[in-house]
Design a protein around this motif. Structure first.
Motif, PDB file in Angstrom:
ATOM      1  N   LYS A  28     -28.154  24.590  30.700  1.00  8.35           N
ATOM      2  CA  LYS A  28     -28.458  24.740  29.265  1.00  8.35           C
ATOM      3  C   LYS A  28     -29.440  23.651  28.800  1.00  8.35           C
ATOM      4  N   TYR A  29     -30.213  23.999  27.791  1.00  7.86           N
ATOM      5  CA  TYR A  29     -31.104  23.013  27.172  1.00  7.86           C
ATOM      6  C   TYR A  29     -31.354  23.410  25.731  1.00  7.86           C
ATOM      7  N   THR A  30     -31.851  22.473  24.960  1.00  5.83           N
ATOM      8  CA  THR A  30     -32.111  22.744  23.545  1.00  5.83           C
ATOM      9  C   THR A  30     -33.601  22.610  23.256  1.00  5.83           C
ATOM     10  N   ILE A  31     -34.021  23.264  22.197  1.00  9.14           N
ATOM     11  CA  ILE A  31     -35.398  23.154  21.716  1.00  9.14           C
ATOM     12  C   ILE A  31     -35.350  22.549  20.324  1.00  9.14           C
ATOM     13  N   GLU A  32     -36.088  21.473  20.154  1.00 12.93           N
ATOM     14  CA  GLU A  32     -36.120  20.788  18.860  1.00 12.93           C
ATOM     15  C   GLU A  32     -37.458  21.023  18.165  1.00 12.93           C
ATOM     16  N   LYS A  33     -37.391  21.204  16.868  1.00 13.72           N
ATOM     17  CA  LYS A  33     -38.594  21.335  16.040  1.00 13.72           C
ATOM     18  C   LYS A  33     -38.335  20.630  14.716  1.00 13.72           C
ATOM     19  N   ARG A  34     -39.405  20.272  14.047  1.00 18.03           N
ATOM     20  CA  ARG A  34     -39.253  19.680  12.716  1.00 18.03           C
ATOM     21  C   ARG A  34     -39.029  20.797  11.702  1.00 18.03           C
ATOM     22  N   ILE A  35     -37.900  20.755  11.031  1.00 18.06           N
ATOM     23  CA  ILE A  35     -37.572  21.745  10.013  1.00 18.06           C
ATOM     24  C   ILE A  35     -38.088  21.253   8.675  1.00 18.06           C
ATOM     25  N   GLU A  36     -38.662  22.175   7.913  1.00 13.58           N
ATOM     26  CA  GLU A  36     -39.215  21.834   6.597  1.00 13.58           C
ATOM     27  C   GLU A  36     -38.176  21.102   5.745  1.00 13.58           C
ATOM     28  N   GLY A  37     -38.595  19.951   5.194  1.00 15.11           N
ATOM     29  CA  GLY A  37     -37.700  19.174   4.348  1.00 15.11           C
ATOM     30  C   GLY A  37     -36.879  18.140   5.102  1.00 15.11           C
ATOM     31  N   ARG A  38     -36.985  18.129   6.431  1.00 18.05           N
ATOM     32  CA  ARG A  38     -36.248  17.163   7.256  1.00 18.05           C
ATOM     33  C   ARG A  38     -37.230  16.188   7.902  1.00 18.05           C
ATOM     34  N   LYS A  39     -36.854  14.915   7.947  1.00 18.23           N
ATOM     35  CA  LYS A  39     -37.741  13.904   8.521  1.00 18.23           C
ATOM     36  C   LYS A  39     -37.748  13.938  10.041  1.00 18.23           C
ATOM     37  N   LYS A  40     -36.566  14.141  10.635  1.00 15.89           N
ATOM     38  CA  LYS A  40     -36.455  14.126  12.094  1.00 15.89           C
ATOM     39  C   LYS A  40     -36.375  15.548  12.637  1.00 15.89           C
ATOM     40  N   PRO A  41     -36.894  15.755  13.864  1.00 17.44           N
ATOM     41  CA  PRO A  41     -36.743  17.079  14.495  1.00 17.44           C
ATOM     42  C   PRO A  41     -35.265  17.425  14.670  1.00 17.44           C
ATOM     43  N   LYS A  42     -34.940  18.694  14.542  1.00 18.43           N
ATOM     44  CA  LYS A  42     -33.564  19.173  14.706  1.00 18.43           C
ATOM     45  C   LYS A  42     -33.536  20.229  15.803  1.00 18.43           C
ATOM     46  N   THR A  43     -32.377  20.389  16.431  1.00 15.25           N
ATOM     47  CA  THR A  43     -32.222  21.449  17.423  1.00 15.25           C
ATOM     48  C   THR A  43     -32.214  22.789  16.708  1.00 15.25           C
ATOM     49  N   LEU A  56     -29.207  30.664  18.174  1.00 10.83           N
ATOM     50  CA  LEU A  56     -29.875  29.949  17.095  1.00 10.83           C
ATOM     51  C   LEU A  56     -29.024  28.762  16.668  1.00 10.83           C
ATOM     52  N   GLY A  57     -29.662  27.601  16.555  1.00  9.05           N
ATOM     53  CA  GLY A  57     -28.968  26.405  16.108  1.00  9.05           C
ATOM     54  C   GLY A  57     -28.456  25.557  17.254  1.00  9.05           C
ATOM     55  N   SER A  58     -27.614  24.603  16.896  1.00 11.24           N
ATOM     56  CA  SER A  58     -27.069  23.637  17.846  1.00 11.24           C
ATOM     57  C   SER A  58     -25.562  23.789  17.966  1.00 11.24           C
ATOM     58  N   TYR A  59     -25.030  23.480  19.147  1.00 13.68           N
ATOM     59  CA  TYR A  59     -23.579  23.503  19.361  1.00 13.68           C
ATOM     60  C   TYR A  59     -23.085  22.172  19.925  1.00 13.68           C
ATOM     61  N   GLU A  60     -23.778  21.114  19.544  1.00 14.68           N
ATOM     62  CA  GLU A  60     -23.383  19.776  19.985  1.00 14.68           C
ATOM     63  C   GLU A  60     -22.409  19.139  18.996  1.00 14.68           C
ATOM     64  N   ASN A  61     -22.319  19.691  17.785  1.00 18.18           N
ATOM     65  CA  ASN A  61     -21.412  19.172  16.759  1.00 18.18           C
ATOM     66  C   ASN A  61     -20.360  20.221  16.425  1.00 18.18           C
ATOM     67  N   LYS A  62     -19.369  19.815  15.629  1.00 22.92           N
ATOM     68  CA  LYS A  62     -18.276  20.721  15.240  1.00 22.92           C
ATOM     69  C   LYS A  62     -18.809  21.922  14.461  1.00 22.92           C
ATOM     70  N   THR A  63     -19.720  21.656  13.517  1.00 24.63           N
ATOM     71  CA  THR A  63     -20.350  22.735  12.765  1.00 24.63           C
ATOM     72  C   THR A  63     -21.682  23.058  13.426  1.00 24.63           C
ATOM     73  N   GLY A  64     -21.820  24.288  13.898  1.00 26.89           N
ATOM     74  CA  GLY A  64     -23.031  24.612  14.645  1.00 26.89           C
ATOM     75  C   GLY A  64     -23.620  25.952  14.269  1.00 26.89           C
ATOM     76  N   GLY A  65     -24.453  26.464  15.168  1.00 23.17           N
ATOM     77  CA  GLY A  65     -25.085  27.754  14.947  1.00 23.17           C
ATOM     78  C   GLY A  65     -26.003  27.767  13.744  1.00 23.17           C
ATOM     79  N   LEU A  66     -25.958  28.858  13.003  1.00 26.12           N
ATOM     80  CA  LEU A  66     -26.810  29.003  11.820  1.00 26.12           C
ATOM     81  C   LEU A  66     -26.451  28.008  10.723  1.00 26.12           C
ATOM     82  N   ASP A  67     -25.251  27.428  10.787  1.00 27.18           N
ATOM     83  CA  ASP A  67     -24.821  26.492   9.746  1.00 27.18           C
ATOM     84  C   ASP A  67     -25.606  25.180   9.758  1.00 27.18           C
ATOM     85  N   VAL A  68     -26.372  24.919  10.823  1.00 31.18           N
ATOM     86  CA  VAL A  68     -27.200  23.705  10.852  1.00 31.18           C
ATOM     87  C   VAL A  68     -28.609  23.981  10.326  1.00 31.18           C
ATOM     88  N   ILE A  69     -28.894  25.263  10.049  1.00 29.97           N
ATOM     89  CA  ILE A  69     -30.211  25.647   9.536  1.00 29.97           C
ATOM     90  C   ILE A  69     -30.126  25.744   8.014  1.00 29.97           C
TER      91      ILE A  69
END
Length: 198
Positions: A28-43, A56-69
């Protein structure tokens, strides 16, 4: 034909169990991009080569998937990016907020059917609401939970199954209350293969 699968459900329905179980993919691997309105790139995407899926999204934290977008506009951009970058992979999207949004996703899914060679499946996990509440309490260490909010989301998810069906999508309701945790991913993949080959 590659799939786009939108898993829906209230809190404790088991929807995030599928991508979380896919996290055992050693490649597995993740793709990070800068999301509009965010200073740091996000997965924005989590890729599971062993399974042939992209979530879609990240599953490294408790709240993941579309909820991080942050919003629907950004979700659409990320989804289109995934559709173009991974035409051979199946795409998974799930999140608690997105589980109650209907009209926006109906529009997006129709666009995808027109523009891409994708079969759209809306998979709603609908175990009895008391089971969902019990799971949330167990997960949160039996702290008090907003049972009315969980029930409200559950009713919306259940009601929307027919709405998506009426729009011509494959819309499935699954009661997973008797499915063992270790079998959730296996059963999901088996079910998706059935629709992929249909």
């Amino acid at each position: 034909m590659s799939l786009l699968v939108n898993i829906r459900g209230t809190n404790g329905s088991g929807k995030s169990t599928i991508p979380i179980k896919m996290m055992n993919d050693p490649d597995k691997y993740t793709i990070e991009k800068r999301i509009e309105g965010r200073k740091k790139p996000k997965t924005i995407l989590t890729v599971f080569p062993t399974y042939g899926w992209v979530a879609l999204g990240s599953y490294e934290n408790k709240t993941g998937g579309l909820d991080v977008i942050p919003n629907n506009k950004t979700t659409r951009k990320i989804l289109w990016y995934a559709l173009k970058k991974f035409p051979e992979y199946d795409i998974l999207m799930e999140g608690i907020i997105a589980s109650t949004i209907r009209s926006t996703y109906i529009k997006i899914f129709h666009e995808i059917e027109r523009e891409f060679d994708r079969k759209v499946i809306v998979l709603s996990f609908t175990p009895p609401v008391d089971i969902c509440i019990k799971r949330v309490k167990q997960r949160n260490g039996c702290v008090k939970v907003d049972e009315k909010a969980i029930e409200s989301k559950w009713k919306t998810v259940k009601r929307n199954v027919e709405h998506f069906k009426a729009e011509g999508f494959i819309s499935i309701s699954v009661d997973n209350s008797n499915t063992k945790l270790d079998l959730m991913l296996h059963n999901f993949l088996k079910l998706m293969e059935k629709y992929k080959d249909a």
